[in-house]
Design a protein around this motif. Structure first.
Motif, short mmCIF file in Angstrom:
data_model
loop_
_atom_site.label_atom_id
_atom_site.label_comp_id
_atom_site.label_asym_id
_atom_site.label_seq_id
_atom_site.Cartn_x
_atom_site.Cartn_y
_atom_site.Cartn_z
N LEU A 473 -9.60 1.31 -0.13
CA LEU A 473 -8.92 0.76 1.03
C LEU A 473 -9.55 1.27 2.32
O LEU A 473 -9.91 2.45 2.43
N ASP A 474 -9.67 0.38 3.32
CA ASP A 474 -10.18 0.82 4.62
C ASP A 474 -9.05 1.50 5.39
O ASP A 474 -7.90 1.58 4.93
N LEU A 475 -9.38 2.01 6.57
CA LEU A 475 -8.42 2.81 7.33
C LEU A 475 -7.16 2.02 7.70
O LEU A 475 -6.04 2.53 7.62
N ALA A 476 -7.34 0.74 8.07
CA ALA A 476 -6.19 -0.07 8.48
C ALA A 476 -5.25 -0.29 7.31
O ALA A 476 -4.01 -0.21 7.45
N THR A 477 -5.79 -0.58 6.12
CA THR A 477 -4.95 -0.83 4.96
C THR A 477 -4.28 0.46 4.48
O THR A 477 -3.15 0.44 4.00
N ARG A 478 -4.97 1.59 4.61
CA ARG A 478 -4.35 2.87 4.27
C ARG A 478 -3.14 3.12 5.16
O ARG A 478 -2.10 3.62 4.70
N GLU A 479 -3.29 2.78 6.43
CA GLU A 479 -2.16 2.96 7.36
C GLU A 479 -1.00 2.06 6.97
O GLU A 479 0.17 2.47 7.02
N ALA A 480 -1.30 0.83 6.56
CA ALA A 480 -0.25 -0.10 6.13
C ALA A 480 0.47 0.44 4.89
O ALA A 480 1.70 0.34 4.78
N LEU A 481 -0.29 1.00 3.95
CA LEU A 481 0.31 1.57 2.74
C LEU A 481 1.21 2.75 3.09
O LEU A 481 2.33 2.88 2.56
N SER A 482 0.75 3.60 4.00
CA SER A 482 1.55 4.75 4.42
C SER A 482 2.88 4.31 5.02
O SER A 482 3.95 4.86 4.70
N MET A 483 2.84 3.31 5.88
CA MET A 483 4.06 2.81 6.51
C MET A 483 5.00 2.21 5.47
O MET A 483 6.22 2.44 5.51
N ALA A 484 4.45 1.45 4.52
CA ALA A 484 5.29 0.83 3.49
C ALA A 484 5.95 1.89 2.60
O ALA A 484 7.13 1.77 2.25
N LEU A 485 5.21 2.94 2.25
CA LEU A 485 5.77 3.99 1.41
C LEU A 485 6.86 4.78 2.13
O LEU A 485 7.85 5.21 1.52
N ASN A 486 6.69 4.97 3.42
CA ASN A 486 7.71 5.68 4.19
C ASN A 486 9.03 4.92 4.26
O ASN A 486 10.10 5.51 4.39
N GLU A 487 8.93 3.58 4.20
CA GLU A 487 10.14 2.77 4.26
C GLU A 487 10.73 2.48 2.88
O GLU A 487 11.82 1.94 2.75
#
Length: 656
Positions: A473-487
């Motif tokens: 995953l690139d940086l943007a998709t990693r950030e999206a995954l992090s946000m989804a896991l937090n929610e």
């Protein structure tokens, strides 16, 4: 310093840099970032001289020594230590000069050679090389093993150590953290902080970039933009820049609309024609501020679980491992753990200690070898395998995967299984149009990871088991995954070397090692310090053994030679035979995969060489198709041998 002045650079028909200008000063640590395909690796090829600019001028001081990681898989019977020492090219040249002087019996030349060798660090070359090898995760007992005895992933670590061994003024690192576990990554980070020269690094690990860089170079729209500071500073400055750009664009649009309205209204009137004409010219002269057309970021969310059993899991007196020819190979034993609703657990530990085995057992893809694993009523597991092909069929397309998933779940499915609904759902994960019918085997690693995430989200799980989900995953998709896991409202168990993701998601950590699982009392900073202390201890022990005992280094318990009994030697030999019997068929698969990758890389190089020459558009198109297919095949084979490498690591760890 490095200067690029109005540099244009093409790769085939694609313009990657268009009159780009930037200056990099001596000693700067530069993070090179940009979307996949923007031209980062191609810029590296320009800097190392394997490509030449199509326009403008690229200048690097001629006296600078350059080091980078060789991409070929080393094939040699040299020991790991000797192979890494050979990375110090100056030292090797001086050794050869001494050998020639001794052959000629030239006393003066021998004296000069000895003096030059002393200046070049001959006295501590072995300890320097072994410090690098141990830091990157090798055992002391492996220091004198032949390079060919290691699997592909570990040989690439030796290539990295060899590049670090080379004295250099410019160090180029393209994704150096790929396939490193967290232990080796933390060590590498500490080493690079001490590196005195100029460094340019490509990485998708934001915490790694933050730690080792002080300048960020961003490739976007065929331009190079320099930002002072690490990746987080770049993100902040870029966000401010985009906000200002958007505001300027909005104001400009208002002004353009006002001018256009005046022109339309009065252009036909003689009394106002002159003023209208002046406004036409003003409109033509006005600098067009590009609208902020940032690429749509990939975002998604996990839906609320239908139920949350508590506990999710109860593990009692369990042993985890695998079976080979009916024989149990236990990696983790005496496990007594509960997993509760809402827990967010980060799983730490070195490669081969059993992290993936633990996750696979909980995911039901491997049986436990002893004990009991009790699942809570209504447990629904979403499993992201370290190798996406573990759960994907290479010949099927995304739509077929979703249809099969819908049929498997049947009336228990949380979402509609109608084909159009499945198409719409895949579209939210950027699988639009013809992509839903594209064979998974031809997709990139990032696309496969997105498909696995889509399948997990659709199942509406209450327990997420994620084994290295960010590898592709690139940086943007990693950030999206992090946000989804937090929610996410369920439970998360995460194996990852991405510390930014671990920090953002996990509230507690389990440490897997030495055949057991125990809580880690501390945060990631404490764990990093623990890893650095362990790495330092191993290097010091290896150095002491090398100085005190001129024998092959061994696993260190005491700083003195260990004389083994004949019985112990027999046991060691039997142990080696047992390991060899288990890993031999896997190594054959790995060797074939490595030969296939070497062949594909040669084909890739040939095509890229042809694309750099003036050829017809039809030839460019055909070569582009061939190159795409080669890259896809490379990605598939690499994923397969990574899985086999992990299997060997676990087998060897089970005997330690």
């Amino acid at each position: 310093m490095i200067t690029l002045n109005n540099v244009s650079l093409r790769r085939g028909a694609k313009l990657l840099l268009d009159k780009a200008t930037v200056t990099l000063n001596p000693g700067e640590k530069v993070g090179l970032v940009g979307r996949n395909g923007a031209g980062k690796s191609t810029l590296f090829a320009l800097l190392n001289g394997s490509l030449h600019e199509d326009g403008g001028d690229c200048s690097i001081p001629k006296i600078w020594r350059m080091a980078q990681v060789a991409q070929n898989m080393p094939e040699t019977e040299e020991t790991a230590t000797d192979f890494v020492i050979a990375g110090d090219t100056k030292l090797i040249e001086l050794r050869q000069a001494l050998a020639l002087a001794e052959l000629a019996e030239d006393g003066m030349a021998m004296a000069h050679a000895h003096a030059d060798l002393a200046d070049a660090g001959e006295h501590d070359a072995i300890s320097r090389a072994q410090s690098l090898i141990l830091g990157l995760g090798f055992k002391v007992s492996e220091l004198d093993q032949p390079v060919n005895s290691f699997s592909g992933g570990w040989r690439m670590r030796l290539q990295l150590a060899r590049a670090l061994m080379c004295p250099s003024d410019l160090l180029l690192l393209d994704e150096p953290t790929n396939h490193l576990d967290l232990d080796a990554l933390v060590w590498l980070e500490a080493w690079l902080k001490r590196y005195p020269g100029t460094m340019i690094v490509i990485s998708h690990d934001r915490e790694f970039l933050d730690a080792v860089t002080n300048v960020t170079l961003h490739i976007e729209h065929a331009k190079l933009n320099r930002y002072g500071g690490n990746y987080s500073s770049f993100e902040t400055m870029r966000a401010q820049q985009l906000e200002l750009q958007q505001a300027s664009f909005a104001k400009q649009q208002e002004k353009i609309a006002h001018l256009q309205k005046f022109i339309t209204r009065f252009k036909a009137k003689a009394s106002k024609a002159k003023q209208a004409q002046s406004r036409v010219k003003a409109l033509e002269r006005m600098e067009k501020i590009a609208p902020v057309l940032a690429d749509a970021e990939f975002t998604f969310e996990f839906k609320e679980p239908q139920n949350l059993p508590n506990p999710m899991l109860a593990i009692s007196d369990a042993s985890f491992g695998y079976q080979v020819d009916g024989t149990n190979k236990i990696i983790i034993k005496d496990v007594k753990k509960s997993v509760l609703a809402g827990q967010r657990i980060g799983i730490l530990g070195a490669n081969g200690q059993g992290k993936s085995t633990l996750v696979k057992t909980i995911a039901r893809t491997m049986p436990q070898l002893a004990g009991v694993v009790t699942e809570g009523k209504g447990l629904n597991i979403g499993y992201f395998a370290q190798q996406e092909l573990d759960v994907l069929r290479s010949e099927d397309n995304p739509l077929e995967h979703m249809i099969r998933l819908a049929k498997d779940l049947g009336p228990n499915a949380a979402e509609s299984g109608k084909e159009q609904d499945l198409r719409n759902f895949l579209g939210t994960f950027n699988f639009a149009g013809d992509m839903v019918k594209q064979a998974v085997g031809t997709m990139s690693g990032g696309e496969k990871a997105r498909l696995v995430l889509a399948m997990i989200v659709w199942q509406r799980p209450n327990l997420l088991l994620l084994d290295e989900p960010t590898n592709h995953l690139d940086l943007a998709t990693r950030e999206a995954l992090s946000m989804a896991l937090n929610e996410f409202e369920g439970t998360v168990m995460l194996v990852s070397h991405d510390r930014a993701l671990l920090r953002a998601v996990c509230d507690e950590f389990w440490l897997v090692g030495r055949g057991e699982i125990k809580p880690f009392d501390g945060d990631l900073d404490d764990y990093q310090q623990y890893l650095l202390d362990e790495s330092k201890r191993l290097r010091e022990e290896a150095k002491t053994i090398t100085e005190v005992v001129d024998v092959t280094p061994i696993e260190i318990d005491k700083v003195k030679p260990v004389v083994k009994s004949s019985e112990q030697k027999k046991l060691d030999a039997a142990r080696r035979q047992e390991i060899n019997a288990l890993v031999k068929p896997i190594k054959k698969k790995i060797e074939k995969a490595e030969k296939d990758m070497a062949d594909l890389n040669r084909q890739k190089f040939d095509i890229e060489t042809q694309l750099s020459q003036p050829i017809s558009p039809a030839e460019i198109a055909q070569l582009g198709k061939n190159l795409k297919l080669i890259n896809e095949n490379l990605a598939t084979i690499e994923e397969q041998w990574l899985e086999w490498v992990a299997n060997i690591d676990e087998i060897e760890a089970s005997f330690n």
